[in-house]
Enzyme design. Structure first.
Site, PDB file in Angstrom:
ATOM      1  N   ASP A  82      28.510  -3.195-105.714  1.00 10.91           N
ATOM      2  CA  ASP A  82      29.348  -4.228-106.325  1.00 10.91           C
ATOM      3  C   ASP A  82      30.321  -4.738-105.265  1.00 10.91           C
ATOM      4  OD1 ASP A  82      28.074  -3.722-108.743  1.00 10.91           O
ATOM      5  OD2 ASP A  82      29.566  -2.250-109.386  1.00 10.91           O
ATOM      6  N   ARG A 140      19.238  -0.529-124.090  1.00 15.93           N
ATOM      7  CA  ARG A 140      20.499  -0.018-123.542  1.00 15.93           C
ATOM      8  C   ARG A 140      21.409  -1.199-123.235  1.00 15.93           C
ATOM      9  NH1 ARG A 140      21.978   0.742-118.202  1.00 15.93           N
ATOM     10  NH2 ARG A 140      23.762   2.139-118.019  1.00 15.93           N
ATOM     11  N   HIS A 180      21.948  -2.208-105.712  1.00 13.30           N
ATOM     12  CA  HIS A 180      22.966  -3.096-105.161  1.00 13.30           C
ATOM     13  C   HIS A 180      24.286  -2.334-105.087  1.00 13.30           C
ATOM     14  CE1 HIS A 180      23.698  -3.325-109.514  1.00 13.30           C
ATOM     15  NE2 HIS A 180      24.948  -3.644-109.216  1.00 13.30           N
TER      16      HIS A 180
END
Ligand SMILES: C=C1C[C@]23C[C@@]1(O)CC[C@H]2[C@@]12CCC[C@@](C)(C(=O)O1)[C@H]2[C@@H]3C(=O)O
Ligand SMILES: O=C(O)CCC(=O)C(=O)O
Ligand SMILES: [Fe+2]
Length: 371
Positions: free
Chosen positions: A230, A302, A228
């Site tokens: 932002d 993570r 994607h």
């Protein structure tokens, strides 16, 4: 293990207990064509690893470095940014604390299913995919108080104060980075005050996205967060310091015609800056809005904390006139962040293309044809 919701999507109400799984359930197995939607190998030619910029240098040194990074990568890492390691550790510890809660507790702060943004749930873009992400998210817009109270009715203060202090640090830092980016486009300090997207920035509600990627028994068959861009002007990401996961799709201008996924190596204390769609618009397409994703690890969990810096809600963002070539005209119309976000919710990675304007030269030709 999963129930199906009305939309036919596996329901989050049956949140996975990640630790109990030694196999990836079908709901999270991504078909190879989706996983390899872009050429995948993580080859990082040493000559072209992403820029690392030390912000303690003089502005005259930083401005061309930042400009070049935005044009070629759409992303860079920053060191010497002045945000103390203590604050990065604190925000990471509070994020860990949140995601370590039992699922039933986290679901008390679940994002409102009918179009809510804040709260606990998969990243918003997950609605574009038939398979689920191997991750959990928590989105904070403005204050975290209301949701944090649902998670820890008696002890939400530590979480809220960490998020507030962090947002404040990110707001100041994003201003500094954005000024460098605008200067690299040829704007003076005065131009920036007059036409820059930061006017009223102090009143902008901070947006934080906390991401948690658990260890995965079959990391190559699933996806932490799919590719994607932002929507923001810029996004500043803090990632766990020992585990890789963030990858950028990079088009190496020199020798390789095909874009490649490049790992963003975690560097203790460094922050990653992504150019977002709105900055791509402001720069009239000169700065690259970077396609990125997060992959997962077999052994390690993570965490990442992303700060989305956008303009005031009513502020129309469009190509800065001073940098628009009069022969070609603006590549995009002016648009507010909320309007852009609502388009993005429908069109995902096609949003920019959907609003792109034809070149002025071509427009004139077309107009002549109509006459
Ligand atoms: C301000 C925003 C950017 C964002 C949508 C949102 O309203 C709040 C969450 C943000 C986030 C975080 C994870 C990746 C992303 C694409 C998503 O699904 O939600 C971004 C959104 C964005 O940049 O468009
Ligand atoms: O986990 C990461 O490093 C990436 C997070 C991200 O891209 C996002 O929150 O938008
Ligand atoms: Fe992102």
């Amino acid at each position: 293990m999963h129930s199906l919701s009305v939309s036919g999507q596996p329901s989050l109400l049956c949140q996975l207990e990640w630790k109990s799984l030694n196999q990836v359930p079908d709901s999270h197995i991504w078909p190879p064509d989706l996983l390899h939607h872009h050429p995948t190998s993580n080859i990082i030619p040493p000559s072209s690893s992403m820029p690392i910029i030390d912000l303690t240098a003089a502005d005259s040194v930083l401005i061309p470095l930042v400009g070049r990074a935005c044009e070629t990568w759409g992303a860079f890492q920053i060191t010497g940014h002045g945000v103390p390691l203590r604050l990065l550790d604190l925000v990471e510890a509070q994020t860990c604390r949140l995601f370590s809660l039992p699922s039933a507790h986290k679901l008390r702060a679940q994002r409102c299913p009918s179009g809510g943004v804040t709260g606990y749930g998969p990243a918003l873009i997950s609605s574009f995919f038939s398979k689920l992400f191997w991750s959990e998210g928590f989105t904070i817009v403005g204050s975290a108080q209301e949701d944090a109270r649902k998670l820890w009715p008696n002890c939400f203060n530590d979480f809220c104060s960490a998020m507030e202090e962090y947002s404040k640090g990110m707001k100041d830092l994003s201003r500094r980075v954005i000024v460098l980016m605008l200067r690299s486009l040829g704007l003076s300090e005065e131009d920036i005050d007059e036409v820059g997207p930061l006017r009223g920035h102090d009143e902008v509600e901070p947006v934080l996205q906390l991401n948690y990627y658990p260890p995965c028994p079959e990391p190559d068959r699933t996806m932490g967060l799919a590719d994607h861009t932002d929507s923001s002007l810029i996004t500043i990401i803090h990632q766990s310091s020992c585990v890789t996961g963030l990858q950028l799709l990079h088009h190496d201008e020199s020798d390789n015609p095909r874009p490649q996924w490049v790992e963003v190596p975690p560097i203790l204390g460094a922050l990653v800056v992504n150019v977002g769609d709105l900055f791509h618009i402001i720069s009239n397409g000169r700065f690259h809005t970077v396609i990125h994703r997060a992959v997962v690890d077999r052994t390690w969990s993570r965490i990442s904390v992303a700060y989305f810096c956008g303009p005031l809600a009513h502020f129309k963002v469009g190509p800065i006139q001073k940098i628009v070539d009069p022969n070609h005209g603006p590549a995009y119309p002016g648009i507010t962040w909320p309007k852009y976000l609502s388009l993005k919710k429908k069109l995902h990675n096609e949003t920019l293309a959907s609003i792109r304007l034809p070149l002025a030269a071509k427009r004139q030709d077309d107009e002549k044809k109509v006459l």
